[in-house]
Design a protein around this motif. Structure first.
Motif, PDB file in Angstrom:
ATOM      1  N   GLU A  61       2.297  -8.626  -2.588  1.00 48.68           N
ATOM      2  CA  GLU A  61       0.854  -8.893  -2.501  1.00 48.68           C
ATOM      3  C   GLU A  61       0.246  -8.510  -1.162  1.00 48.68           C
ATOM      4  O   GLU A  61      -0.983  -8.521  -1.021  1.00 48.68           O
ATOM      5  CB  GLU A  61       0.542 -10.359  -2.831  1.00 48.68           C
ATOM      6  CG  GLU A  61       1.194 -11.382  -1.961  1.00 48.68           C
ATOM      7  CD  GLU A  61       2.444 -11.971  -2.587  1.00 48.68           C
ATOM      8  OE1 GLU A  61       2.688 -13.168  -2.419  1.00 48.68           O
ATOM      9  OE2 GLU A  61       3.182 -11.213  -3.255  1.00 48.68           O
ATOM     10  N   ASN A  62       1.060  -8.178  -0.153  1.00 44.20           N
ATOM     11  CA  ASN A  62       0.474  -7.698   1.092  1.00 44.20           C
ATOM     12  C   ASN A  62       0.137  -6.212   1.029  1.00 44.20           C
ATOM     13  O   ASN A  62      -0.328  -5.646   2.012  1.00 44.20           O
ATOM     14  CB  ASN A  62       1.398  -7.987   2.287  1.00 44.20           C
ATOM     15  CG  ASN A  62       2.726  -7.270   2.179  1.00 44.20           C
ATOM     16  OD1 ASN A  62       3.304  -7.175   1.106  1.00 44.20           O
ATOM     17  ND2 ASN A  62       3.233  -6.786   3.295  1.00 44.20           N
ATOM     18  N   GLY A  63       0.358  -5.569  -0.144  1.00 44.91           N
ATOM     19  CA  GLY A  63      -0.123  -4.215  -0.329  1.00 44.91           C
ATOM     20  C   GLY A  63       0.921  -3.140  -0.494  1.00 44.91           C
ATOM     21  O   GLY A  63       0.795  -2.061   0.088  1.00 44.91           O
ATOM     22  N   ASP A  77      12.376  -0.507  10.058  1.00 45.86           N
ATOM     23  CA  ASP A  77      11.000  -0.315  10.505  1.00 45.86           C
ATOM     24  C   ASP A  77      10.312  -1.677  10.597  1.00 45.86           C
ATOM     25  O   ASP A  77      10.133  -2.350   9.575  1.00 45.86           O
ATOM     26  CB  ASP A  77      10.271   0.587   9.501  1.00 45.86           C
ATOM     27  CG  ASP A  77       8.860   0.943   9.954  1.00 45.86           C
ATOM     28  OD1 ASP A  77       8.315   0.245  10.836  1.00 45.86           O
ATOM     29  OD2 ASP A  77       8.303   1.912   9.411  1.00 45.86           O
ATOM     30  N   PRO A  78       9.893  -2.128  11.777  1.00 46.28           N
ATOM     31  CA  PRO A  78       9.298  -3.470  11.908  1.00 46.28           C
ATOM     32  C   PRO A  78       7.932  -3.582  11.247  1.00 46.28           C
ATOM     33  O   PRO A  78       7.444  -4.697  11.030  1.00 46.28           O
ATOM     34  CB  PRO A  78       9.198  -3.650  13.427  1.00 46.28           C
ATOM     35  CG  PRO A  78       9.086  -2.261  13.969  1.00 46.28           C
ATOM     36  CD  PRO A  78       9.959  -1.421  13.074  1.00 46.28           C
ATOM     37  N   TRP A  79       7.309  -2.447  10.921  1.00 46.00           N
ATOM     38  CA  TRP A  79       5.990  -2.478  10.295  1.00 46.00           C
ATOM     39  C   TRP A  79       6.072  -2.475   8.769  1.00 46.00           C
ATOM     40  O   TRP A  79       5.054  -2.660   8.102  1.00 46.00           O
ATOM     41  CB  TRP A  79       5.170  -1.276  10.758  1.00 46.00           C
ATOM     42  CG  TRP A  79       4.861  -1.325  12.221  1.00 46.00           C
ATOM     43  CD1 TRP A  79       5.475  -0.631  13.219  1.00 46.00           C
ATOM     44  CD2 TRP A  79       3.880  -2.153  12.858  1.00 46.00           C
ATOM     45  NE1 TRP A  79       4.946  -0.955  14.437  1.00 46.00           N
ATOM     46  CE2 TRP A  79       3.952  -1.892  14.247  1.00 46.00           C
ATOM     47  CE3 TRP A  79       2.956  -3.085  12.398  1.00 46.00           C
ATOM     48  CZ2 TRP A  79       3.137  -2.527  15.169  1.00 46.00           C
ATOM     49  CZ3 TRP A  79       2.129  -3.707  13.323  1.00 46.00           C
ATOM     50  CH2 TRP A  79       2.223  -3.420  14.677  1.00 46.00           C
ATOM     51  N   LYS A  86       9.733 -10.016   5.458  1.00 44.07           N
ATOM     52  CA  LYS A  86      11.093  -9.499   5.464  1.00 44.07           C
ATOM     53  C   LYS A  86      11.056  -7.975   5.375  1.00 44.07           C
ATOM     54  O   LYS A  86      10.237  -7.402   4.654  1.00 44.07           O
ATOM     55  CB  LYS A  86      11.891 -10.058   4.282  1.00 44.07           C
ATOM     56  CG  LYS A  86      11.989 -11.583   4.258  1.00 44.07           C
ATOM     57  CD  LYS A  86      12.815 -12.100   5.414  1.00 44.07           C
ATOM     58  CE  LYS A  86      12.992 -13.615   5.308  1.00 44.07           C
ATOM     59  NZ  LYS A  86      13.776 -14.160   6.452  1.00 44.07           N
ATOM     60  N   ALA A  87      11.957  -7.320   6.099  1.00 47.30           N
ATOM     61  CA  ALA A  87      12.003  -5.858   6.092  1.00 47.30           C
ATOM     62  C   ALA A  87      12.355  -5.341   4.700  1.00 47.30           C
ATOM     63  O   ALA A  87      13.208  -5.905   4.013  1.00 47.30           O
ATOM     64  CB  ALA A  87      13.039  -5.374   7.110  1.00 47.30           C
ATOM     65  N   ALA A  94       6.155   5.532  -3.687  1.00 45.76           N
ATOM     66  CA  ALA A  94       5.564   4.230  -3.346  1.00 45.76           C
ATOM     67  C   ALA A  94       4.193   4.420  -2.707  1.00 45.76           C
ATOM     68  O   ALA A  94       3.887   5.474  -2.140  1.00 45.76           O
ATOM     69  CB  ALA A  94       6.479   3.477  -2.396  1.00 45.76           C
ATOM     70  N   SER A  95       3.373   3.362  -2.797  1.00 43.14           N
ATOM     71  CA  SER A  95       2.044   3.423  -2.200  1.00 43.14           C
ATOM     72  C   SER A  95       1.760   2.150  -1.424  1.00 43.14           C
ATOM     73  O   SER A  95       2.294   1.085  -1.728  1.00 43.14           O
ATOM     74  CB  SER A  95       0.977   3.630  -3.281  1.00 43.14           C
ATOM     75  OG  SER A  95       1.000   2.576  -4.228  1.00 43.14           O
ATOM     76  N   LEU A  96       0.896   2.289  -0.402  1.00 44.26           N
ATOM     77  CA  LEU A  96       0.478   1.173   0.438  1.00 44.26           C
ATOM     78  C   LEU A  96      -1.037   1.052   0.356  1.00 44.26           C
ATOM     79  O   LEU A  96      -1.740   2.068   0.333  1.00 44.26           O
ATOM     80  CB  LEU A  96       0.904   1.405   1.885  1.00 44.26           C
ATOM     81  CG  LEU A  96       2.393   1.699   2.131  1.00 44.26           C
ATOM     82  CD1 LEU A  96       2.628   2.005   3.604  1.00 44.26           C
ATOM     83  CD2 LEU A  96       3.249   0.533   1.683  1.00 44.26           C
ATOM     84  N   PHE A  97      -1.540  -0.175   0.333  1.00 44.94           N
ATOM     85  CA  PHE A  97      -2.973  -0.369   0.138  1.00 44.94           C
ATOM     86  C   PHE A  97      -3.391  -1.726   0.676  1.00 44.94           C
ATOM     87  O   PHE A  97      -2.553  -2.548   1.059  1.00 44.94           O
ATOM     88  CB  PHE A  97      -3.340  -0.254  -1.354  1.00 44.94           C
ATOM     89  CG  PHE A  97      -2.308  -0.856  -2.271  1.00 44.94           C
ATOM     90  CD1 PHE A  97      -2.310  -2.196  -2.572  1.00 44.94           C
ATOM     91  CD2 PHE A  97      -1.309  -0.049  -2.820  1.00 44.94           C
ATOM     92  CE1 PHE A  97      -1.353  -2.749  -3.405  1.00 44.94           C
ATOM     93  CE2 PHE A  97      -0.342  -0.589  -3.656  1.00 44.94           C
ATOM     94  CZ  PHE A  97      -0.366  -1.944  -3.946  1.00 44.94           C
ATOM     95  N   HIS A  98      -4.694  -1.962   0.697  1.00 46.05           N
ATOM     96  CA  HIS A  98      -5.264  -3.202   1.208  1.00 46.05           C
ATOM     97  C   HIS A  98      -4.841  -4.376   0.325  1.00 46.05           C
ATOM     98  O   HIS A  98      -4.709  -4.246  -0.892  1.00 46.05           O
ATOM     99  CB  HIS A  98      -6.793  -3.091   1.236  1.00 46.05           C
ATOM    100  CG  HIS A  98      -7.471  -4.197   1.985  1.00 46.05           C
ATOM    101  ND1 HIS A  98      -7.794  -5.402   1.405  1.00 46.05           N
ATOM    102  CD2 HIS A  98      -7.880  -4.273   3.285  1.00 46.05           C
ATOM    103  CE1 HIS A  98      -8.379  -6.177   2.303  1.00 46.05           C
ATOM    104  NE2 HIS A  98      -8.449  -5.520   3.446  1.00 46.05           N
ATOM    105  N   HIS A  99      -4.646  -5.557   0.970  1.00 45.44           N
ATOM    106  CA  HIS A  99      -4.212  -6.698   0.174  1.00 45.44           C
ATOM    107  C   HIS A  99      -5.287  -7.138  -0.822  1.00 45.44           C
ATOM    108  O   HIS A  99      -4.973  -7.773  -1.830  1.00 45.44           O
ATOM    109  CB  HIS A  99      -3.808  -7.867   1.080  1.00 45.44           C
ATOM    110  CG  HIS A  99      -4.938  -8.556   1.763  1.00 45.44           C
ATOM    111  ND1 HIS A  99      -5.417  -8.153   2.982  1.00 45.44           N
ATOM    112  CD2 HIS A  99      -5.688  -9.632   1.401  1.00 45.44           C
ATOM    113  CE1 HIS A  99      -6.409  -8.951   3.346  1.00 45.44           C
ATOM    114  NE2 HIS A  99      -6.599  -9.849   2.405  1.00 45.44           N
TER     115      HIS A  99
END
Length: 225
Positions: A61-63, A77-79, A86-87, A94-99
């Protein structure tokens, strides 16, 4: 003179093995192509249990859409973390997006399955997993309430009893509810239990576990039919 062995690490290893076994059992029931959200604690183990030849898309849920298994690197990767901080790894595509977009997926009914931990599950499907006290000053609900009502299915992955030896499958939750009537199925080290018509139906018992043993550890009647 013989020295007494320290059983602590052995017990810790046994607990890890038990939890991995339950997570693996749940993973076998996830269908090909499902979009799956994993809650904190034991549920995070599930992503490590999916075979390489199966496509299951893990959501956070964080995106994140397309989480892979936990990283094996000692310096991940810490980000790149999940909602539990958790890492994690990413699978190809895969995709990253706003929560905010992530919660739109949840609230829009686009998540096929959510796997959560729990403090208690009632025989009518009520879920209590965010606090053990109505006087909690700093509650940690996270996305559980949205997931409890937004996901198409809610499965619980947890130990059968609390650390104090109290049943976690109960007739009625004594803790504040996360979501009423939300739970469809529960996986523990004792077996797999489905909620059908307001009661716990035994789908499967773990190896070496009898119905009497499971019932003795449960705070509500168990049924086999």
């Amino acid at each position: 003179m013989n020295q007494q062995q320290n059983p602590g690490p052995v017990r810790a290893d046994a607990d890890k093995t038990d939890r991995d076994a339950v997570a693996s059992r749940l993973a076998r029931d996830i269908q090909e192509g499902w979009y799956v959200n994993l809650g904190v604690g034991m549920p995070t183990r599930v992503s490590n249990m999916i075979e390489d030849d199966r496509e299951v898309v893990f959501h956070s849920e964080n995106g994140i859409l397309g989480m892979g298994p936990a990283p094996v690197s000692e310096a991940p990767d810490p980000w790149l973390v999940n909602a539990s901080k958790k890492a994690v790894t990413l699978v190809p595509g895969a995709s990253l997006f706003h929560h905010g977009d992530s919660f739109a997926m949840i609230r829009g009914g686009h998540i096929d399955l959510c796997v959560l931990g729990a403090f208690e599950v009632a025989q009518n499907g009520d879920l209590a997993n965010w606090t053990t006290s109505s006087d909690e000053l700093l509650p940690a609900v996270g996305g559980a309430m949205d997931l409890g009502v937004g996901a198409k299915r809610v499965w619980i992955l947890m130990q059968h009893m609390s650390r104090d030896g109290e049943p976690k499958l109960v007739e009625r939750c004594k803790y504040p509810l996360t979501a009423p009537g939300a739970v469809d199925r529960v996986y523990t080290e004792l077996g797999v239990f489905e909620i059908v018509d307001g009661r716990f139906k035994v789908l499967e018992l773990a190896d070496g576990v009898t119905l009497d043993k499971a019932q003795a550890a449960t705070g509500a009647p168990l049924y086999t039919a």
